[in-house]
Design a protein around this motif. Sequence first.
Motif, mmCIF file in Angstrom:
data_model
loop_
_atom_site.group_PDB
_atom_site.id
_atom_site.type_symbol
_atom_site.label_atom_id
_atom_site.label_comp_id
_atom_site.label_asym_id
_atom_site.label_seq_id
_atom_site.Cartn_x
_atom_site.Cartn_y
_atom_site.Cartn_z
ATOM 1 N N GLY A 33 0.774 -1.230 0.000
ATOM 2 C CA GLY A 33 0.000 0.000 0.000
ATOM 3 C C GLY A 33 0.804 1.278 0.000
ATOM 4 N N VAL A 34 2.127 1.178 -0.092
ATOM 5 C CA VAL A 34 2.967 2.380 -0.031
ATOM 6 C C VAL A 34 3.012 3.135 -1.370
ATOM 7 N N GLY A 35 2.606 2.459 -2.458
ATOM 8 C CA GLY A 35 2.570 3.137 -3.756
ATOM 9 C C GLY A 35 3.491 2.564 -4.811
ATOM 10 N N LYS A 36 3.965 1.345 -4.627
ATOM 11 C CA LYS A 36 4.871 0.735 -5.611
ATOM 12 C C LYS A 36 4.194 0.593 -6.975
ATOM 13 N N THR A 37 2.998 0.029 -6.981
ATOM 14 C CA THR A 37 2.282 -0.175 -8.248
ATOM 15 C C THR A 37 1.916 1.160 -8.883
ATOM 16 N N THR A 38 1.504 2.119 -8.083
ATOM 17 C CA THR A 38 1.163 3.445 -8.594
ATOM 18 C C THR A 38 2.370 4.080 -9.278
ATOM 19 N N LEU A 39 3.542 3.956 -8.674
ATOM 20 C CA LEU A 39 4.756 4.493 -9.278
ATOM 21 C C LEU A 39 5.098 3.745 -10.560
ATOM 22 N N LYS A 41 3.050 2.251 -12.599
ATOM 23 C CA LYS A 41 2.102 2.692 -13.629
ATOM 24 C C LYS A 41 2.553 4.015 -14.238
ATOM 25 N N GLN A 42 3.024 4.937 -13.388
ATOM 26 C CA GLN A 42 3.477 6.230 -13.886
ATOM 27 C C GLN A 42 4.781 6.097 -14.673
ATOM 28 N N LEU A 43 5.672 5.218 -14.232
ATOM 29 C CA LEU A 43 6.900 4.976 -15.000
ATOM 30 C C LEU A 43 6.561 4.451 -16.387
ATOM 31 N N CYS A 44 5.611 3.529 -16.459
ATOM 32 C CA CYS A 44 5.186 2.995 -17.754
ATOM 33 C C CYS A 44 4.665 4.120 -18.645
ATOM 34 N N LYS A 45 3.827 4.968 -18.070
ATOM 35 C CA LYS A 45 3.274 6.097 -18.829
ATOM 36 C C LYS A 45 4.394 7.032 -19.292
ATOM 37 N N SER A 46 5.349 7.309 -18.409
ATOM 38 C CA SER A 46 6.465 8.194 -18.757
ATOM 39 C C SER A 46 7.361 7.599 -19.834
ATOM 40 N N LEU A 47 7.409 6.272 -19.891
ATOM 41 C CA LEU A 47 8.192 5.603 -20.941
ATOM 42 C C LEU A 47 7.438 5.533 -22.266
ATOM 43 N N GLY A 48 6.159 5.883 -22.248
ATOM 44 C CA GLY A 48 5.382 5.901 -23.484
ATOM 45 C C GLY A 48 4.378 4.771 -23.629
ATOM 46 N N VAL A 49 4.084 4.060 -22.555
ATOM 47 C CA VAL A 49 3.041 3.030 -22.603
ATOM 48 C C VAL A 49 1.701 3.753 -22.614
ATOM 49 N N GLN A 50 0.875 3.425 -23.602
ATOM 50 C CA GLN A 50 -0.423 4.088 -23.718
ATOM 51 C C GLN A 50 -1.571 3.198 -23.271
ATOM 52 N N ASP A 51 -1.331 1.892 -23.193
ATOM 53 C CA ASP A 51 -2.373 0.974 -22.743
ATOM 54 C C ASP A 51 -2.578 1.114 -21.238
ATOM 55 N N ALA A 52 -3.730 0.648 -20.779
ATOM 56 C CA ALA A 52 -3.997 0.636 -19.347
ATOM 57 C C ALA A 52 -3.028 -0.333 -18.666
ATOM 58 N N THR A 53 -2.533 0.050 -17.512
ATOM 59 C CA THR A 53 -1.618 -0.806 -16.758
ATOM 60 C C THR A 53 -2.289 -1.204 -15.450
ATOM 61 N N SER A 54 -1.929 -2.369 -14.957
ATOM 62 C CA SER A 54 -2.498 -2.848 -13.695
ATOM 63 C C SER A 54 -1.498 -3.775 -13.021
ATOM 64 N N SER A 55 -1.770 -4.088 -11.780
ATOM 65 C CA SER A 55 -0.888 -4.976 -11.037
ATOM 66 C C SER A 55 -1.046 -6.409 -11.535
ATOM 67 N N PRO A 56 0.065 -7.094 -11.769
ATOM 68 C CA PRO A 56 0.009 -8.487 -12.219
ATOM 69 C C PRO A 56 -0.014 -9.481 -11.059
ATOM 70 N N THR A 57 -0.735 -9.165 -10.005
ATOM 71 C CA THR A 57 -0.730 -9.997 -8.804
ATOM 72 C C THR A 57 -1.092 -11.451 -9.110
#
Length: 135
Positions: A33-39, A41-57
């Motif tokens: 819950g500290v924000g690892k997945t949220t970060l 997701k943002q890294l993916c977006k910053s790298l140019g990923v345009q698809d929706a991202t989610s946790s692969p739990t």
Amino acid sequence: MNIVFSLDQIQEVAEQIIASNPKKIILFNGEMGVGKTTLIKQLCKSLGVQDATSSPTFSLVNEYYTSNNQIVYHFDFYRLNKETEALDMGVDDYLYSGNWCFIEWSEKIASLIPEEHSTVTIDLLADGKRNLELV
């Protein structure tokens, strides 16, 4: 690199991480819950990923493509019971592919992590901000 930030600054934090030229394998450490997945997701977006991202739990790994056709793998090994489960899914192929690999709960596969990697550790501070350390 050390950054103290609030979640509304996550885009700037992701851009700073990428600008620091980290290794392509990045381990993400921190409490649930500290924000690892949220970060991530943002890294993916910053790298140019345009698809929706989610946790692969449940799937253990999600694969994304950036706008310039780079591949980003996002791993979540929280549900792993043994390292052999990661080997069975072919984790070595991913880790030695030369592509971005963002790994949550990497301690579950500690002996499989290549020497060449970066580590992001996120801690929740008393005021609700996060302290991020990148090494």
